[in-house]
Design an enzyme around this catalytic site. Structure first.
Site, PDB file in Angstrom:
ATOM      1  N   ASP A  96      -9.387  -5.822  -4.406  1.00  0.00           N
ATOM      2  CA  ASP A  96      -8.796  -4.775  -3.565  1.00  0.00           C
ATOM      3  C   ASP A  96      -9.714  -3.553  -3.590  1.00  0.00           C
ATOM      4  O   ASP A  96      -9.933  -2.943  -4.645  1.00  0.00           O
ATOM      5  CB  ASP A  96      -7.401  -4.401  -4.089  1.00  0.00           C
ATOM      6  CG  ASP A  96      -6.623  -3.550  -3.099  1.00  0.00           C
ATOM      7  OD1 ASP A  96      -7.227  -2.627  -2.517  1.00  0.00           O
ATOM      8  OD2 ASP A  96      -5.417  -3.792  -2.927  1.00  0.00           O
ATOM      9  N   SER A 129       0.833  -1.201   0.000  1.00  0.00           N
ATOM     10  CA  SER A 129       0.000   0.000   0.000  1.00  0.00           C
ATOM     11  C   SER A 129       0.868   1.253   0.000  1.00  0.00           C
ATOM     12  O   SER A 129       1.635   1.470  -0.937  1.00  0.00           O
ATOM     13  CB  SER A 129      -0.946  -0.048   1.199  1.00  0.00           C
ATOM     14  OG  SER A 129      -1.923   0.955   1.109  1.00  0.00           O
ATOM     15  N   HIS A 159      -7.593  -5.703   0.559  1.00  0.00           N
ATOM     16  CA  HIS A 159      -6.333  -4.955   0.495  1.00  0.00           C
ATOM     17  C   HIS A 159      -5.237  -5.546   1.371  1.00  0.00           C
ATOM     18  O   HIS A 159      -4.048  -5.315   1.116  1.00  0.00           O
ATOM     19  CB  HIS A 159      -6.590  -3.502   0.917  1.00  0.00           C
ATOM     20  CG  HIS A 159      -5.474  -2.560   0.628  1.00  0.00           C
ATOM     21  ND1 HIS A 159      -4.993  -2.300  -0.645  1.00  0.00           N
ATOM     22  CD2 HIS A 159      -4.721  -1.787   1.467  1.00  0.00           C
ATOM     23  CE1 HIS A 159      -4.007  -1.430  -0.580  1.00  0.00           C
ATOM     24  NE2 HIS A 159      -3.816  -1.098   0.686  1.00  0.00           N
TER      25      HIS A 159
END
Length: 355
Positions: free
Chosen positions: A298, A211, A335
């Site tokens: 995601d 991320s 995610h």
């Protein structure tokens, strides 16, 4: 005659009442007009005072919200005790990335060394970095600390494969000192790379960004290249593409207030160079072997964004040095859940063997 008088009196009373009603209506209208005038003046005062103030303050607020480093989940834990998170072959340490900045870091040795690791000091852990096993530096995303479940999960996967793992909290995160900035996070990463490289001999050093960490990883890779240095491999999980994503799709836009006209007053927090993360531009300059990992479901970083980044990286290098592995959305990884995939260890092993 009496009837006529009554009629006249009734007509007169009716006229007086009508006049009174008219006067009351006019007074009410005047009162309402005054109230709206006052409200309008207050609104103008608010605009002239609050908007300039917000233009100064809000970018700083957004910077804090992007990193969300003050949400130090899980709560009420002692980050200096990694064994509390079933990491019983891990040592906690604090490293000075620059003057005034202390980073809280976990160093985990391969699972095969867990018995030998019991009761050992930092010097022993540092010496193990020279054993020839690859060393991963894991750069986490925003929010939470190095103790978050998915971060501990990644550490366990890598350790089980026989790799060393460094998991830092950037400045301002967890029990690290300072405040996060884009430049500061890059400085922290470069310091950790140099710290590892000074102790790991000829062992591979691989950076794994997740991320926000993917952007930090690419920033750091470009800075290293300017120094004539390089990560042996770069793994990017849940990457996002700031350059092409609309603000409403950006993984850090969830916090942004959706007031009418807000996009005009505050187009993008990174527009003022406070938060840039130019991953696409970085990938054009990088010459590291790269592995993208991404879940099709995601919810923070859409798959099309990482596909664009992958195409940029392939064009800059070639399809042999740049790979993209996507995971079926029906698996529900979203995610943060890729570490749970049963095929992940083989994917990682294959990537490391290709370096």
């Amino acid at each position: 005659m009496m009837k006529r008088r009554v009629g006249r009196q009734n007509d007169s009373s009716s006229g007086i009442s009508e006049v009174r009603r008219t006067n009351r209506a006019k007074k009410k209208e005047a009162t309402l007009s005054q109230q709206w005038l006052k409200r309008g003046l207050l609104a103008l005062v608010a605009i002239f005072i609050l908007v300039p103030l917000s233009l100064t303050v809000l970018p700083e607020l957004i910077q804090h919200l992007v990193y969300t480093h003050r949400i130090r989940l899980p709560f009420f834990v002692d980050l200096s005790r990694p064994a509390d998170f079933s990491l019983n072959h891990t040592i906690n340490m604090y490293l000075p990335s620059e003057e005034g900045i202390s980073l809280g870091v976990w160093l985990t040795v391969p699972d095969s060394q867990w018995k030998e690791a019991q009761g050992k000091d930092l010097a022993w852990y540092e010496n193990t970095l020279r054993d020839g096993n690859p060393v991963f530096i894991y750069l986490h995303g925003n929010i939470k600390t190095r103790a978050a479940t998915h971060r501990v999960g990644v550490t366990k996967v890598l350790s089980a494969l026989g790799y060393h793992v460094l998991v830092p909290d950037y400045r301002g995160f967890g029990d690290s000192s300072g405040e996060p900035t884009e430049a500061g996070l890059t400085t922290d990463t470069l310091y950790l790379y140099n710290w590892v490289r000074a102790r790991s001999g000829k062992s591979l050093v691989v950076i794994w960004g997740h991320s926000l960490g993917t952007a930090v990883a690419t920033n750091s890779a470009v800075k290293l290249a300017e120094q004539g240095l390089s990560f042996d491999g770069v793994l990017l999980e849940g990457a996002f593409n700031t350059a092409r994503q609309t603000f409403s799709d950006h993984p850090f836009a969830w916090f942004y207030w959706k007031f009418p006209g807000i996009g005009y007053l505050f187009p993008e927090p990174w527009a003022q160079n406070k938060i840039v993360f130019p991953s696409e531009e970085n990938l054009k300059k990088m010459r590291n072997p790269i592995l993208f990992l991404h879940s099709e479901d995601d919810h923070l970083a859409p798959l099309h964004g990482v596909q664009e980044l992958y195409e940029v990286a392939v064009k800059a290098q070639n399809a042999e040095r740049v790979k993209l592995v996507s995971f079926d959305g029906s698996l529900g990884y979203l995610h943060n859940g890729l570490y749970r995939d049963t095929h992940l260890p083989d994917i990682l092993k294959k990537f490391v063997l290709s370096l």
